[in-house]
Design a protein around this motif. Sequence first.
Motif, PDB file in Angstrom:
ATOM      1  N   THR A  30       0.832  -1.093   0.042  1.00  0.00           N
ATOM      2  CA  THR A  30       0.002  -0.010  -0.103  1.00  0.00           C
ATOM      3  C   THR A  30       0.784   1.198   0.076  1.00  0.00           C
ATOM      4  OG1 THR A  30      -2.098   1.201   1.162  1.00  0.00           O
ATOM      5  CG2 THR A  30      -0.373   0.075   2.438  1.00  0.00           C
ATOM      6  N   SER A  31       0.284   2.316  -0.749  1.00  0.00           N
ATOM      7  CA  SER A  31       1.170   3.505  -0.556  1.00  0.00           C
ATOM      8  C   SER A  31       0.311   4.894  -0.070  1.00  0.00           C
ATOM      9  CB  SER A  31       1.817   3.661  -2.166  1.00  0.00           C
ATOM     10  OG  SER A  31       0.559   3.646  -3.118  1.00  0.00           O
ATOM     11  N   SER A  32       1.149   5.578   0.247  1.00  0.00           N
ATOM     12  CA  SER A  32       0.632   6.673   0.872  1.00  0.00           C
ATOM     13  C   SER A  32       1.259   7.867   0.739  1.00  0.00           C
ATOM     14  CB  SER A  32      -0.040   6.697   2.389  1.00  0.00           C
ATOM     15  OG  SER A  32       1.107   6.298   3.259  1.00  0.00           O
ATOM     16  N   LEU A  33       0.924   9.239   0.935  1.00  0.00           N
ATOM     17  CA  LEU A  33       2.017  10.454   0.951  1.00  0.00           C
ATOM     18  C   LEU A  33       2.771  10.617   2.291  1.00  0.00           C
ATOM     19  CD1 LEU A  33      -0.545  12.779  -0.441  1.00  0.00           C
ATOM     20  CD2 LEU A  33       1.352  12.067  -1.822  1.00  0.00           C
ATOM     21  N   LEU A  34       3.965  10.808   2.021  1.00  0.00           N
ATOM     22  CA  LEU A  34       4.929  11.115   3.404  1.00  0.00           C
ATOM     23  C   LEU A  34       4.293  11.977   4.207  1.00  0.00           C
ATOM     24  CD1 LEU A  34       7.018  10.397   5.175  1.00  0.00           C
ATOM     25  CD2 LEU A  34       8.640  11.668   3.409  1.00  0.00           C
ATOM     26  N   ALA A  35       3.732  13.168   3.127  1.00  0.00           N
ATOM     27  CA  ALA A  35       3.274  14.346   3.820  1.00  0.00           C
ATOM     28  C   ALA A  35       1.903  14.083   4.774  1.00  0.00           C
ATOM     29  CB  ALA A  35       2.835  15.517   2.837  1.00  0.00           C
ATOM     30  N   ASP A  36       1.333  12.948   4.463  1.00  0.00           N
ATOM     31  CA  ASP A  36       0.094  12.631   5.158  1.00  0.00           C
ATOM     32  C   ASP A  36       0.500  12.170   6.828  1.00  0.00           C
ATOM     33  OD1 ASP A  36      -2.453  12.636   5.635  1.00  0.00           O
ATOM     34  OD2 ASP A  36      -2.821  10.656   4.683  1.00  0.00           O
ATOM     35  N   VAL A 107      -8.578  13.258  -0.758  1.00  0.00           N
ATOM     36  CA  VAL A 107      -7.575  13.712   0.552  1.00  0.00           C
ATOM     37  C   VAL A 107      -7.523  14.953   0.496  1.00  0.00           C
ATOM     38  CG1 VAL A 107      -5.465  13.186   1.539  1.00  0.00           C
ATOM     39  CG2 VAL A 107      -6.462  11.134   0.390  1.00  0.00           C
ATOM     40  N   PHE A 108      -6.892  15.516  -0.425  1.00  0.00           N
ATOM     41  CA  PHE A 108      -6.429  17.123  -0.114  1.00  0.00           C
ATOM     42  C   PHE A 108      -7.819  18.165   0.067  1.00  0.00           C
ATOM     43  CE2 PHE A 108      -2.791  16.565  -3.318  1.00  0.00           C
ATOM     44  CZ  PHE A 108      -2.037  15.989  -2.248  1.00  0.00           C
ATOM     45  N   HIS A 115      -1.683  21.410   1.221  1.00  0.00           N
ATOM     46  CA  HIS A 115      -1.372  20.044   0.658  1.00  0.00           C
ATOM     47  C   HIS A 115      -0.263  20.299  -0.055  1.00  0.00           C
ATOM     48  CE1 HIS A 115      -2.968  21.076  -3.083  1.00  0.00           C
ATOM     49  NE2 HIS A 115      -4.199  21.472  -2.765  1.00  0.00           N
ATOM     50  N   PRO A 116       0.312  19.077  -0.205  1.00  0.00           N
ATOM     51  CA  PRO A 116       1.631  19.195  -1.044  1.00  0.00           C
ATOM     52  C   PRO A 116       1.365  19.205  -2.633  1.00  0.00           C
ATOM     53  CG  PRO A 116       1.186  16.873  -0.320  1.00  0.00           C
ATOM     54  CD  PRO A 116       0.408  17.891   0.553  1.00  0.00           C
ATOM     55  N   HIS A 120       6.886  14.705  -9.876  1.00  0.00           N
ATOM     56  CA  HIS A 120       7.857  13.506  -9.859  1.00  0.00           C
ATOM     57  C   HIS A 120       8.502  13.188  -8.488  1.00  0.00           C
ATOM     58  CE1 HIS A 120       8.212  10.834 -13.144  1.00  0.00           C
ATOM     59  NE2 HIS A 120       9.600  10.747 -13.348  1.00  0.00           N
ATOM     60  N   ASN A 121       8.765  14.466  -7.826  1.00  0.00           N
ATOM     61  CA  ASN A 121       9.442  14.167  -6.568  1.00  0.00           C
ATOM     62  C   ASN A 121       9.035  14.239  -5.224  1.00  0.00           C
ATOM     63  OD1 ASN A 121      12.194  14.368  -8.116  1.00  0.00           O
ATOM     64  ND2 ASN A 121      11.903  16.615  -8.458  1.00  0.00           N
ATOM     65  N   THR A 122       7.736  14.113  -5.236  1.00  0.00           N
ATOM     66  CA  THR A 122       6.682  14.027  -4.195  1.00  0.00           C
ATOM     67  C   THR A 122       7.147  12.781  -3.531  1.00  0.00           C
ATOM     68  OG1 THR A 122       5.046  15.285  -5.053  1.00  0.00           O
ATOM     69  CG2 THR A 122       4.407  13.881  -3.529  1.00  0.00           C
TER      70      THR A 122
END
Length: 135
Positions: A30-36, A107-108, A115-116, A120-122
């Motif tokens: 599973t994947s998620s945003l590091l910012a989250d 999400v945002f 929000h971020p 490509h670099n997120t």
Amino acid sequence: MEQRICEFGFPGPLRDRLVDAVLNETKTATSSLLADWQRDNEPLPVKGELQTVIDSQGSPVAIIEILACEVTRLGAVDDRVAHAEGESYGTAAGWRAEHERFWIEEVFPEWGDDHPVLDHNTQIVVEWFHVRDRF
């Protein structure tokens, strides 16, 4: 130590579909945003950590064990991650398009303007896991 609760997506059809994929072991990542994670001030999972998976009603349905947790760039996600997500993504490009849609549309809005930017670099977090127990 209390086990972390693992919630895939939001309650409803999406979570139901994702939990089914976990239970039949077609979803192994599973994947998620590091910012989250940073926004919630939550530590990233570690190898060997056990998590309780809940369904849309909030009931425990399984225990998963984290095999690995890695932070990578959105642009570095490959077909291996896309396939392991268990949602029938044929390619990383399909995975990315759907995840960006989910983050932007679902999400945002909860984040307001803080929000971020998705590029490509997120930084994203990819968790690899397997089912240890089902309820």
